[in-house]
Design an enzyme around this catalytic site. Structure first.
Site, short mmCIF file in Angstrom:
data_model
loop_
_atom_site.label_atom_id
_atom_site.label_comp_id
_atom_site.label_asym_id
_atom_site.label_seq_id
_atom_site.Cartn_x
_atom_site.Cartn_y
_atom_site.Cartn_z
N VAL A 63 16.24 -17.69 6.36
CA VAL A 63 16.33 -18.80 5.47
C VAL A 63 16.01 -18.68 3.92
O VAL A 63 15.10 -17.78 3.73
CB VAL A 63 15.56 -19.95 5.81
N LYS A 64 16.84 -18.86 3.10
CA LYS A 64 16.69 -18.63 1.71
C LYS A 64 16.42 -19.99 1.03
O LYS A 64 17.15 -21.10 1.27
CB LYS A 64 17.74 -17.94 0.81
N THR A 65 15.40 -20.18 0.41
CA THR A 65 15.01 -21.45 -0.28
C THR A 65 14.29 -21.42 -1.73
O THR A 65 14.44 -20.29 -2.14
CB THR A 65 14.13 -22.42 0.69
#
Ligand code: 5RP
Length: 262
Positions: free
Chosen positions: A171-173
């Site tokens: 996940v990229k956040t």
């Protein structure tokens, strides 16, 4: 997780440190010739040797990246909107066979939790994860792109957890206060975007704080390629992410490298 999937992930997230410095240069797919990427090769070529993975679109990969590169590729496979319209209505723009043909290490799409494109982008994530699982290709979900999205731990934790629940392998956040709670609720590796350009010292502090909270690393774009000295900056980010260097020491390193390059 099968061998191919594990192998691809370990080419990106370095087993020695357990961390990753991904360089994001895919901004053009929705905002055209972004500052710092107008002359793509002038900017990206000197940075490539320092990137553990390059996040890029299919067109720029085919046209601008030397196929002999050993840098793993995270291929953006979502598109369909631009900064001129509603950003959240993205669909899948690359089929899995073409991703395999490009020998990519991972595939990535944006999800827009809370936006008009929520349903379609989340269902697309599910489809992409099924395709990725079939061929051993990890999927990274990018959360919370867009001006109108909140960037607090409650919202980012919600987006990141939803992405992991649907099956995203990474996940990229965005970094936020109480980032540890985002990491704790997300059972897959999380990388942070850099966001808008901020002073180099602050970007290094943000990277260090994210690592302290348990992030796998960074997937940084503008805070590297729009830095006064991008090559010095990516090396300083690497020191923080892989060696646990303090942000102050890394900023000193940045200044020394910048001075020796000029
Ligand atoms: C856009 C992206 C970009 O790659 C992302 O915003 C990372 O770059 P930056 O560090 O410049 O924010 O995923 O959808």
């Amino acid at each position: 997780m099968d061998w191919g999937m594990k192998n691809r992930i370990s080419r990106m997230i370095k087993p020695d440190s357990g961390h990753i410095v991904m360089l994001a240069v895919d901004h053009g797919y929705f905002q055209g010739p972004t500052t710092g990427l107008r002359n793509f090769n002038e900017t990206v070529d000197p940075l490539l040797p320092y990137a553990d993975t390059l996040m890029v679109t299919r067109g720029m990969l085919r046209n601008c990246i030397d196929p002999t590169t050993s840098t793993p590729i995270m291929l953006r496979v979502s598109a369909g909107t631009s900064v001129l319209t509603e950003l959240s209505n993205e669909g899948l723009s690359v089929d899995i066979e073409d991703a395999i043909r490009h020998n990519v290490a991972g595939i990535t799409l944006s999800i827009f939790v809370g936006g008009p494109g929520e349903r379609e982008t989340l269902l697309n994530l599910g489809k992409l994860v099924s395709m990725g699982n079939k061929y051993g290709i990890p999927v990274m979900a990018v959360t919370a792109v867009g001006r109108e999205m909140g960037r607090d731990a409650r919202y980012l934790g919600l987006c990141s957890r939803i992405a992991a629940e649907i099956g995203a392998h990474m996940v990229k956040t965005y970094f936020c206060d109480d980032f540890k709670s985002v990491i704790q609720a997300t059972p897959v590796p999380v990388v942070i975007a850099g966001g808008k350009k901020i002073p180099e010292a602050d970007a290094l502090k943000m990277a260090a704080a994210a690592i302290d909270c348990g992030a796998a690393g960074v997937d940084m774009g503008r805070n590297i390629f729009q830095a006064e000295s991008p090559v010095a900056m990516i090396q300083a980010v690497r020191a923080v992410v892989h060696k646990g260097e303090s942000p102050d020491k890394a900023f000193e390193m940045y200044n020394d490298l910048k001075a020796s390059a000029s």
